[in-house]
Design a protein around this motif. Sequence first.
Motif, PDB file in Angstrom:
ATOM      1  N   ARG A   1      32.885  -4.728  -7.076  1.00  0.00           N
ATOM      2  CA  ARG A   1      34.172  -4.621  -6.378  1.00  0.00           C
ATOM      3  C   ARG A   1      34.457  -5.859  -5.540  1.00  0.00           C
ATOM      4  O   ARG A   1      35.613  -6.192  -5.302  1.00  0.00           O
ATOM      5  N   LYS A   2      33.424  -6.545  -5.101  1.00  0.00           N
ATOM      6  CA  LYS A   2      33.603  -7.718  -4.245  1.00  0.00           C
ATOM      7  C   LYS A   2      33.880  -8.998  -5.035  1.00  0.00           C
ATOM      8  O   LYS A   2      34.252 -10.012  -4.446  1.00  0.00           O
ATOM      9  N   LEU A   3      33.710  -8.960  -6.342  1.00  0.00           N
ATOM     10  CA  LEU A   3      33.985 -10.144  -7.154  1.00  0.00           C
ATOM     11  C   LEU A   3      35.484 -10.394  -7.229  1.00  0.00           C
ATOM     12  O   LEU A   3      36.290  -9.478  -7.096  1.00  0.00           O
ATOM     13  N   SER A   4      35.836 -11.635  -7.486  1.00  0.00           N
ATOM     14  CA  SER A   4      37.252 -11.957  -7.698  1.00  0.00           C
ATOM     15  C   SER A   4      37.714 -11.270  -8.982  1.00  0.00           C
ATOM     16  O   SER A   4      36.901 -11.010  -9.871  1.00  0.00           O
ATOM     17  N   PRO A   5      39.008 -10.971  -9.092  1.00  0.00           N
ATOM     18  CA  PRO A   5      39.503 -10.341 -10.329  1.00  0.00           C
ATOM     19  C   PRO A   5      39.179 -11.156 -11.578  1.00  0.00           C
ATOM     20  O   PRO A   5      38.877 -10.590 -12.622  1.00  0.00           O
ATOM     21  N   GLU A   6      39.195 -12.468 -11.471  1.00  0.00           N
ATOM     22  CA  GLU A   6      38.906 -13.318 -12.621  1.00  0.00           C
ATOM     23  C   GLU A   6      37.458 -13.155 -13.071  1.00  0.00           C
ATOM     24  O   GLU A   6      37.172 -13.052 -14.268  1.00  0.00           O
ATOM     25  N   ASN A   7      36.527 -13.144 -12.093  1.00  0.00           N
ATOM     26  CA  ASN A   7      35.117 -12.981 -12.448  1.00  0.00           C
ATOM     27  C   ASN A   7      34.834 -11.572 -12.955  1.00  0.00           C
ATOM     28  O   ASN A   7      34.065 -11.394 -13.899  1.00  0.00           O
ATOM     29  N   ARG A   8      35.457 -10.574 -12.346  1.00  0.00           N
ATOM     30  CA  ARG A   8      35.285  -9.203 -12.798  1.00  0.00           C
ATOM     31  C   ARG A   8      35.803  -9.060 -14.230  1.00  0.00           C
ATOM     32  O   ARG A   8      35.158  -8.455 -15.081  1.00  0.00           O
ATOM     33  N   GLU A   9      36.958  -9.666 -14.506  1.00  0.00           N
ATOM     34  CA  GLU A   9      37.549  -9.586 -15.840  1.00  0.00           C
ATOM     35  C   GLU A   9      36.632 -10.179 -16.899  1.00  0.00           C
ATOM     36  O   GLU A   9      36.394  -9.562 -17.945  1.00  0.00           O
ATOM     37  N   VAL A  10      36.099 -11.354 -16.648  1.00  0.00           N
ATOM     38  CA  VAL A  10      35.269 -12.011 -17.653  1.00  0.00           C
ATOM     39  C   VAL A  10      33.967 -11.225 -17.864  1.00  0.00           C
ATOM     40  O   VAL A  10      33.466 -11.129 -18.996  1.00  0.00           O
ATOM     41  N   LEU A  11      33.435 -10.599 -16.814  1.00  0.00           N
ATOM     42  CA  LEU A  11      32.239  -9.774 -16.983  1.00  0.00           C
ATOM     43  C   LEU A  11      32.549  -8.488 -17.742  1.00  0.00           C
ATOM     44  O   LEU A  11      31.765  -8.047 -18.586  1.00  0.00           O
ATOM     45  N   ILE A  12      33.679  -7.886 -17.464  1.00  0.00           N
ATOM     46  CA  ILE A  12      34.069  -6.667 -18.176  1.00  0.00           C
ATOM     47  C   ILE A  12      34.248  -6.970 -19.660  1.00  0.00           C
ATOM     48  O   ILE A  12      33.751  -6.238 -20.518  1.00  0.00           O
ATOM     49  N   LEU A  13      34.949  -8.057 -19.967  1.00  0.00           N
ATOM     50  CA  LEU A  13      35.177  -8.407 -21.365  1.00  0.00           C
ATOM     51  C   LEU A  13      33.878  -8.746 -22.084  1.00  0.00           C
ATOM     52  O   LEU A  13      33.665  -8.320 -23.220  1.00  0.00           O
ATOM     53  N   SER A  14      32.986  -9.477 -21.433  1.00  0.00           N
ATOM     54  CA  SER A  14      31.772  -9.930 -22.117  1.00  0.00           C
ATOM     55  C   SER A  14      30.659  -8.897 -22.102  1.00  0.00           C
ATOM     56  O   SER A  14      30.002  -8.682 -23.120  1.00  0.00           O
ATOM     57  N   ARG A  15      30.432  -8.254 -20.978  1.00  0.00           N
ATOM     58  CA  ARG A  15      29.282  -7.363 -20.866  1.00  0.00           C
ATOM     59  C   ARG A  15      29.598  -5.899 -21.178  1.00  0.00           C
ATOM     60  O   ARG A  15      28.778  -5.214 -21.770  1.00  0.00           O
ATOM     61  N   PHE A  16      30.762  -5.423 -20.794  1.00  0.00           N
ATOM     62  CA  PHE A  16      31.052  -4.010 -20.967  1.00  0.00           C
ATOM     63  C   PHE A  16      31.939  -3.732 -22.180  1.00  0.00           C
ATOM     64  O   PHE A  16      31.769  -2.727 -22.853  1.00  0.00           O
ATOM     65  N   GLN A  17      32.885  -4.624 -22.486  1.00  0.00           N
ATOM     66  CA  GLN A  17      33.677  -4.490 -23.708  1.00  0.00           C
ATOM     67  C   GLN A  17      32.962  -5.145 -24.884  1.00  0.00           C
ATOM     68  O   GLN A  17      33.355  -4.994 -26.022  1.00  0.00           O
TER      69      GLN A  17
END
Length: 172
Positions: free
Chosen positions: A120-136
């Motif tokens: 939750r503390k990550l920037s939206p950009e960093n959260r997005e790239v992690l969601i796309l790469s690690r969770f999606q």
Amino acid sequence: MIQVKDGNLEKMGLLFERYHRALFGFLYHMTGQTDASEDLVQNVFYRMLKYRHTFTGDGEFRTWMYHLARNVLADHVRKNKHSVHHYDVADFAERIGGGTTADEQMQKEQELASLHDALRKLSPENREVLILSRFQELKYEEIARILDTTEGAVKVRVHRAMNELKRVFLKA
């Protein structure tokens, strides 16, 4: 999608069945809002129909779909400046592992809560790239097309985002 583009709109139902869960997951983890995410998924599919003529078939459908999803999300954030970003890591508890004893279970739950807070503390950009790469679980090449950048830049962004996540997680 090529068939939808060519006028066979019944195939849109098949695309919805295949991709609505993944889209919902991405949008939910970016907004933290169930109702809003459901609406956003519908908006993405509406835009697929509206802009079906822009799908060339040269690249992967998922890349085009996530590109539309990012645009829908950006519009949502603009309209709702107070957008909350939330990622429910409990959905991915099995990826952390853990034992079966009560102490191990409690420790696992504490780690999940800490990881949840760190995300939750990550920037939206960093959260997005992690969601796309690690969770999606998208490939770097696909993410590069979605973000309109190079594969090398995506690798760097994922690496930096993971380092930031580790730093924030260990600080908690």
